[in-house]
Design an enzyme around this catalytic site. Structure first.
Site, PDB file in Angstrom:
ATOM      1  N   CYS A 105       0.897  -1.460   0.123  1.00 60.24           N
ATOM      2  CA  CYS A 105       0.038  -0.078  -0.005  1.00 60.24           C
ATOM      3  C   CYS A 105       0.776   1.212   0.052  1.00 60.24           C
ATOM      4  O   CYS A 105       0.555   2.188  -0.755  1.00 60.24           O
ATOM      5  CB  CYS A 105      -0.955   0.012   1.134  1.00 60.24           C
ATOM      6  SG  CYS A 105      -0.197  -0.091   2.652  1.00 60.24           S
ATOM      7  N   HIS A 158      -2.394   1.180   6.678  1.00 62.39           N
ATOM      8  CA  HIS A 158      -2.821   1.081   5.462  1.00 62.39           C
ATOM      9  C   HIS A 158      -3.037   2.392   4.776  1.00 62.39           C
ATOM     10  O   HIS A 158      -3.643   3.143   5.712  1.00 62.39           O
ATOM     11  CB  HIS A 158      -4.122   0.019   5.232  1.00 62.39           C
ATOM     12  CG  HIS A 158      -4.403  -0.065   3.751  1.00 62.39           C
ATOM     13  ND1 HIS A 158      -3.797  -0.878   2.899  1.00 62.39           N
ATOM     14  CD2 HIS A 158      -5.484   0.462   2.943  1.00 62.39           C
ATOM     15  CE1 HIS A 158      -4.187  -1.112   1.627  1.00 62.39           C
ATOM     16  NE2 HIS A 158      -5.169  -0.225   1.652  1.00 62.39           N
ATOM     17  N   HIS A 176      -5.830   2.352  -4.080  1.00 57.63           N
ATOM     18  CA  HIS A 176      -4.775   1.618  -3.296  1.00 57.63           C
ATOM     19  C   HIS A 176      -4.359   0.190  -3.533  1.00 57.63           C
ATOM     20  O   HIS A 176      -5.068  -0.448  -4.167  1.00 57.63           O
ATOM     21  CB  HIS A 176      -5.431   1.725  -1.708  1.00 57.63           C
ATOM     22  CG  HIS A 176      -6.829   0.726  -1.590  1.00 57.63           C
ATOM     23  ND1 HIS A 176      -6.830   0.028  -0.666  1.00 57.63           N
ATOM     24  CD2 HIS A 176      -7.732   0.644  -2.307  1.00 57.63           C
ATOM     25  CE1 HIS A 176      -7.990  -0.886  -0.987  1.00 57.63           C
ATOM     26  NE2 HIS A 176      -8.617  -0.299  -1.945  1.00 57.63           N
TER      27      HIS A 176
END
Length: 204
Positions: A105, A158, A176
């Site tokens: 990510c 994240h 993402h």
């Protein structure tokens, strides 16, 4: 005799009316002065407190508006940045990968921004300290959004890049590198309770 009495009564009544009129005028004048004094006091309070609060709020609003203004060049850059990000949709997720054939990510967000001259940390937690903080109801395209992950213990785990935002509803879409690969997701379901915050990298 009766005529004199009537006339005298008339004169006294007239004098009473005149006196009453004078009293009324004095009363009105006194009320006006009192009103002016009260108004002066109110104006004084307004000058010292209300007006200063109004000015403070106005300055705050102007600062927010200024912070939200984006130059034509930066606006185009963000659009180009998102175009670059979308080119990688479907590429696989690999922990620690920084691209361009595979990403994790933070590797994805740092890679995309690097193409436009911005050096972001390769770690999502560190990226959360970069740029400026943005409230969720003030998101715009290109902002970074951060979430906890299953293994982050409540900390940042994240990161994604905002694709679009509806600040009236608080909903947004972001691109993402998920465990299923690079994709666009909506802010719903799994992500809602895991949302931590947002940062703006391109600010002007």
């Amino acid at each position: 005799m009766k005529l004199r009495l009537i006339f005298s009564t008339f004169i006294l009544a007239a004098c009473g009316i005149a006196a009453s009129a004078q009293t009324s005028e004095k009363t009105i004048s006194a009320h006006h002065k009192l009103h002016e004094q009260q108004l002066a006091n109110v104006n004084s309070k307004l000058d010292k407190s209300v007006v200063s609060d109004m000015l403070r709020n106005d300055v705050a609003k102007r600062e927010v508006a200024s912070a939200n203004e984006l130059s034509t060049e930066s606006s185009k850059m963000i659009n180009d940045l998102l175009t670059e990000a979308h080119k990688h949709i479907g590429k696989p997720y690999v922990h620690g990968a920084k691209g361009p054939s595979r990403f994790d990510c933070s590797g994805f967000s740092s890679y995309v921004y690097k193409q436009f001259g911005y050096n972001l940390s390769p770690a999502s937690r560190a990226q959360y300290t970069q740029g400026v903080k943005v409230e969720r109801n003030d998101l715009r395209k290109g902002d970074l959004v951060f979430f906890t992950s299953r293994s982050s213990g409540g900390n940042v785990g994240h990161v994604g890049i905002v694709v679009s935002a509806d600040n009236k509803t608080g909903k947004f879409k972001f691109i993402h590198a998920s465990i299923k690969g690079v994709k666009v997701s909506e802010f719903e379901g799994y992500y809602v309770p895991r949302y931590i915050g947002a940062r703006r990298i391109i600010t002007e």
